[in-house]
Design a protein around this motif. Structure first.
Motif, PDB file in Angstrom:
ATOM      1  N   ARG A 124       0.842  -1.185   0.000  1.00 33.09           N
ATOM      2  CA  ARG A 124       0.000   0.000   0.000  1.00 33.09           C
ATOM      3  C   ARG A 124       0.884   1.243   0.000  1.00 33.09           C
ATOM      4  O   ARG A 124       2.043   1.190   0.420  1.00 33.09           O
ATOM      5  CB  ARG A 124      -0.927   0.015   1.215  1.00 33.09           C
ATOM      6  N   PRO A 125       0.379   2.365  -0.463  1.00 34.54           N
ATOM      7  CA  PRO A 125       1.179   3.593  -0.471  1.00 34.54           C
ATOM      8  C   PRO A 125       1.297   4.180   0.928  1.00 34.54           C
ATOM      9  O   PRO A 125       0.536   3.819   1.841  1.00 34.54           O
ATOM     10  CB  PRO A 125       0.395   4.520  -1.405  1.00 34.54           C
ATOM     11  N   LEU A 126       2.249   5.075   1.089  1.00 36.09           N
ATOM     12  CA  LEU A 126       2.389   5.781   2.353  1.00 36.09           C
ATOM     13  C   LEU A 126       1.253   6.800   2.491  1.00 36.09           C
ATOM     14  O   LEU A 126       0.992   7.568   1.563  1.00 36.09           O
ATOM     15  CB  LEU A 126       3.731   6.509   2.422  1.00 36.09           C
ATOM     16  N   PRO A 127       0.564   6.831   3.633  1.00 35.74           N
ATOM     17  CA  PRO A 127      -0.505   7.814   3.800  1.00 35.74           C
ATOM     18  C   PRO A 127       0.067   9.197   4.078  1.00 35.74           C
ATOM     19  O   PRO A 127       1.238   9.351   4.427  1.00 35.74           O
ATOM     20  CB  PRO A 127      -1.275   7.284   5.012  1.00 35.74           C
ATOM     21  N   LYS A 128      -0.785  10.189   3.933  1.00 38.05           N
ATOM     22  CA  LYS A 128      -0.376  11.544   4.290  1.00 38.05           C
ATOM     23  C   LYS A 128      -0.487  11.716   5.800  1.00 38.05           C
ATOM     24  O   LYS A 128      -1.389  11.158   6.432  1.00 38.05           O
ATOM     25  CB  LYS A 128      -1.251  12.566   3.578  1.00 38.05           C
ATOM     26  N   PRO A 129       0.409  12.503   6.401  1.00 37.89           N
ATOM     27  CA  PRO A 129       0.308  12.727   7.851  1.00 37.89           C
ATOM     28  C   PRO A 129      -0.978  13.471   8.177  1.00 37.89           C
ATOM     29  O   PRO A 129      -1.481  14.249   7.370  1.00 37.89           O
ATOM     30  CB  PRO A 129       1.539  13.590   8.166  1.00 37.89           C
ATOM     31  N   PRO A 130      -1.540  13.235   9.358  1.00 41.30           N
ATOM     32  CA  PRO A 130      -2.727  13.999   9.770  1.00 41.30           C
ATOM     33  C   PRO A 130      -2.432  15.493   9.766  1.00 41.30           C
ATOM     34  O   PRO A 130      -1.357  15.924  10.169  1.00 41.30           O
ATOM     35  CB  PRO A 130      -2.998  13.487  11.189  1.00 41.30           C
ATOM     36  N   GLU A 131      -3.392  16.272   9.321  1.00 43.67           N
ATOM     37  CA  GLU A 131      -3.172  17.712   9.206  1.00 43.67           C
ATOM     38  C   GLU A 131      -3.266  18.409  10.559  1.00 43.67           C
ATOM     39  O   GLU A 131      -2.396  19.152  10.955  1.00 43.67           O
ATOM     40  CB  GLU A 131      -4.184  18.322   8.228  1.00 43.67           C
ATOM     41  N   ALA A 132      -4.371  18.170  11.270  1.00 46.46           N
ATOM     42  CA  ALA A 132      -4.613  18.899  12.514  1.00 46.46           C
ATOM     43  C   ALA A 132      -3.689  18.403  13.621  1.00 46.46           C
ATOM     44  O   ALA A 132      -3.456  17.206  13.775  1.00 46.46           O
ATOM     45  CB  ALA A 132      -6.065  18.738  12.945  1.00 46.46           C
TER      46      ALA A 132
END
Length: 445
Positions: A246-254
């Motif tokens: 699976r791809p790397l997810p984006k870090p949580p924004e908040a």
């Protein structure tokens, strides 16, 4: 009187906020805010597979189980330390057989005994209580160590998990690079066979292909190494049986970092260091009160008889009760040495607490500062990937038209691979830095 008064001192009332360095009103890397840190940081990644892995690790990891056993041992040690405040009663049943070879003939006799011993030190000055308080604080600190170990394990599992995903993506990028360079190598070999290019160009292309294959082998080795490391954290046999693509997810924004002062009451390692300071204070108090008199009550009683049935006869019971006072006068400097020893340990624990607190502030400030810098780096590398991909396609066309040398073409392939690899690496670093930040803030899993 001075000697007695010196033993009547109690442990100081410590303030966790009393540090020898200034604590800011807000984090220097973020604007002032007054919101509390969000709990359950694992949910913010919105990754069910990661959640399952962390839960498995928290329930199965052997090091964490060992930490839980240390908590149980520390609690029982507190029970043992406080047992001296209560009366001690022992029952000593027995049987004795004797033979006397005297001049008038051998005589044998036997007797049954049922004895009781009672001992109670009256903790008038609180010496035993102070020792019990020290053990209790130590047990609470050990419990905080366990919570810190839980957070650390959860963070380590998450970080290794994302490193493993990145390694798989790096292997895919390296594999694609090998395939692309194999195509170029086939093209150059065909041109060489037709006499359209030099042997040097063919050797340079084959060398570049071999280097790409070596990078692919290294990437695959990283995949198996990190996969086994992750399995070990989960208390599974490291057979590299984990399969995930699976791809790397984006870090949580908040992200809410809270206030710096809140860190002193939230991070388990800081709380543990402060409780060990209080435990050292209590041990010093107990050592000082050892100078005071000790008042004890003792009693002994029971009965003895040649016949077992006569042991319960009240007329055969004998007993005695005594009260005593013990005042140390000369101990060869032992008591004074123990006081000085515990004074030094208090200073050690105080400096350890301040060092742990200062390091906690550093970790948060460092992770907060890295957050924005890594985002800038990721944005720049994303642009670099786009540019190198476009330049690689242009280089292939230009080489086919005879406009550039083979070295320029090979350099375009290396630049594309390096940019893609660096972009994946910084994406994973963003995720790991966010996990490090949550861990530094002491947020719950």
């Amino acid at each position: 009187m001075c000697w007695v008064l010196s033993g009547c001192q109690t442990a100081p009332d410590r303030d966790a906020q009393a540090l020898d360095f200034r604590v800011g009103t807000h984090w220097s890397a973020t604007p002032a805010e007054h919101n509390s840190v969000a709990t359950s940081w694992l949910k913010t990644f919105n990754d069910p597979q990661l959640t399952i892995l962390v839960q498995d690790g928290l329930s199965e990891n052997f090091d964490l189980r060992s930490a839980a056993a240390r908590v149980a041992a520390a609690r029982e040690q507190a029970v043992i330390a406080g047992s001296g405040r209560l009366p001690q009663l022992y029952f000593l049943p027995g049987y004795q057989r004797s033979k006397n070879d005297g001049g008038s003939g051998a005589m044998e006799s036997g007797a049954f005994t049922a004895l009781f011993n009672f001992n109670w030190e009256l903790d008038v000055w609180g010496r035993i209580k102070a020792g019990q308080q020290a053990a209790t604080e130590e047990a609470m600190a050990t419990a905080d160590d366990y919570r810190a170990a839980q957070l650390s394990l959860a963070a380590r599992i998450a970080q290794v998990y994302y490193e493993w995903l990145e390694a798989q993506l790096q292997a895919q990028v390296a594999d694609q690079s090998v395939r692309d360079r194999s195509v170029i190598a086939g093209l150059i070999r065909g041109r060489f066979n037709k006499g359209l290019t030099r042997g040097l160009d063919l050797r340079l292309v084959l060398t570049d292909l071999a280097n790409a294959e070596a990078q692919l082998a290294q990437a695959r080795n990283d995949v198996q190494r990190l996969g086994r490391q992750l399995q070990t954290l989960l208390a599974r046999y490291p057979d590299n049986g984990l399969v995930m693509d699976r791809p790397l997810p984006k870090p949580p924004e908040a992200l809410t970092a809270g206030l710096p002062a809140e860190l002193l009451t939230r991070r388990p390692d800081v709380l543990a260091a402060f409780k060990r300071l209080r435990a050292a204070d209590s041990r010093l108090e107990s050592a000082e009160k050892a100078l005071l008199p000790r008042i004890t009550l003792t009693a002994a009683g029971g009965s003895g008889s040649a016949a077992l049935t006569e042991l319960i006869d009240p007329r055969a019971v004998a007993w005695n009760v005594a009260a005593g006072l013990t005042q140390p006068l000369f101990t060869g400097g032992r008591l004074q040495g123990e006081i000085r020893l515990n004074q030094a340990r208090v200073q050690d624990a105080l400096n350890q607490y301040q060092s742990v607190a200062l390091n906690a502030f550093r970790e948060v400030e460092q992770a907060l500062a890295a957050e924005s810098l890594l985002r800038d780096q990721e944005k720049a590398l994303r642009e670099a990937v786009d540019q190198t991909e476009a330049s690689r396609k242009l280089a292939v066309y230009s080489y086919q038209q005879g406009l550039i040398q083979i070295l320029t073409l090979l350099d375009s392939y290396r630049s594309t691979l390096n940019a893609q690899s660096a972009h994946l690496r910084v994406q994973r670093q963003l995720l790991n830095n966010r996990i490090t930040l949550y861990l530094a803030l002491g947020g719950a899993v």
